[in-house]
Design a protein around this motif. Sequence first.
Motif, PDB file in Angstrom:
ATOM      1  N   TYR A 114      -3.832  -5.819   1.338  1.00 13.11           N
ATOM      2  CA  TYR A 114      -3.820  -4.352   1.311  1.00 13.11           C
ATOM      3  C   TYR A 114      -3.671  -3.812   2.739  1.00 13.11           C
ATOM      4  O   TYR A 114      -4.258  -4.343   3.687  1.00 13.11           O
TER       5      TYR A 114
ATOM      6  N   GLY B  70       0.842  -1.195   0.000  1.00 14.04           N
ATOM      7  CA  GLY B  70       0.000   0.000   0.000  1.00 14.04           C
ATOM      8  C   GLY B  70       0.874   1.240   0.000  1.00 14.04           C
ATOM      9  O   GLY B  70       2.102   1.145  -0.046  1.00 14.04           O
TER      10      GLY B  70
ATOM     11  N   THR C 267      -2.131   1.898  -4.724  1.00 13.86           N
ATOM     12  CA  THR C 267      -0.691   1.860  -4.465  1.00 13.86           C
ATOM     13  C   THR C 267       0.089   2.454  -5.639  1.00 13.86           C
ATOM     14  O   THR C 267       1.038   3.230  -5.447  1.00 13.86           O
TER      15      THR C 267
END
Length: 328
Positions: free
Chosen positions: A216, A178, A302
Motif C-alpha cells: 500500500y 493506492g 483504492t
Amino acid sequence: MKRVLITGAAGFLGSHLCDKFIEKDFEVIAMDNLITGDLKNIEHLFRLPKFSFYHHDVTKFVHVPGKLDYILHFASPASPIDYLKIPIQTLKVGALGTHNLLGLAKEKKARILIASTSEVYGDPLVHPQPEEYYGNVNTIGPRGVDDEAKRFQESITMAYHRFHGVETRIARIFNTYGPRMRLNDGRVIPAFMGQALRGEDLTVFGDGMQTRSFCYVDDEIEGIYRLLMSDYSLPVNIGNPEEITILDFAKEIIKLTNTNQKIVFKPLPKDDPLQRQPDISKAKEILGWQPQTGRGEGMKITFNYFKSLSKEDLYKSEHKSFSNYNKY
Ligand code: UDP
C-alpha cells in the motif's frame, strides 16, 4: 526550512512524496514533464507558499536556483504499457535523467535517493528476492528498457557515491498501489478495478499462477522516507512480502467489488516475471520498517478512489497525456 526536489512529482509515487514532505514541513520543489504524470495529483498543493512546480524534462540539463538538501528521483514511466509506448523516454529518464540529477546533487551537496525497482531482478530465479541477488534480466525484451535503465541508474548512482562522495540512497520498489494510480495504465490493479466498475470480464494473463506482492502506498512512502533519512547507501527492498497469485487476486477483487464478473484468460506478456516477493530483512533491520496496511484494507481504499473518478475517466481507453508524448 529544508528544501527537497522531487522529480516525477505529478505521478503516483511522486505526488504522495510531495504530500509527505509538505506534511514534514519541507519546502518542496516539484518537477515533471507530464508525459505520464497528471497535475490533478498535486493541484491541491499549488496554493501553498512552500510548494513550487517546474514543468521540465529531467533528461535535459536541470537547474534549480538556491540550496537543495535532498533530491528524490521518481521520474519514470512505470507500467509495461508505458514501456511499449515510450521506450526511448523510459531509457533516457533512467540514464540521462539520473546523470543530470546526480550532477545536481554533487553541485548542491544534496543527498539523493533514486527510485529503483524489483525489475532489476528480472524474472527472478531466487525467491524471495534479497538485495544480494543479481537478477535474471532479458536486456533486449520489451521490459528491458525499464530493467536496464534502472540497472544503469543504480550503477551510476554507486559510481557518484564512490567517485564523487555524493550521499546516495537506492530504493528497490516492489509493486505498489493506492489512490492516484492511473486507471488505464494497464497495470493489474487499475485494470481489474476498472473492469469491475465497467462491468467487464477480468483479464488474467497466462494461467494466473504468476505471483506478485502488493504494497500500500502509505507504507511504501514511509519506507522511502526512512531510507532517505538513514545513513545506508546500498540498495534496500521496499515492498510488502505478502504474496498472491494473480488468479487468486482476481477472485479477491471480484469479492471486494461485490460484482459477479467472470475471469477470462489472455496470453502472458513476454518476460512477465513468474514470481515476485521482496525479502525485506534489510528494511526491517536498518530502517525499522515493515508494511502496516493489509491488502484487504488497502484495496478497499483504492477501489473507493477509482469509484470516485468520473465516467469519462473510467471509459478513457488511454491516459490522456500520451497525446503529449510526441512533443518530448
Ligand atoms: N496482469 C493480468 N491482467 C491484467 C494486467 C496484468 O493478469 O489485465 C498480470 C501481469 O501479467 C503480471 C501481473 O498481473 O503478471 C502484474 O502486472 P503489472 O503490469 O501490474 O505489473 P508488473 O509487476 O508485471 O510490472
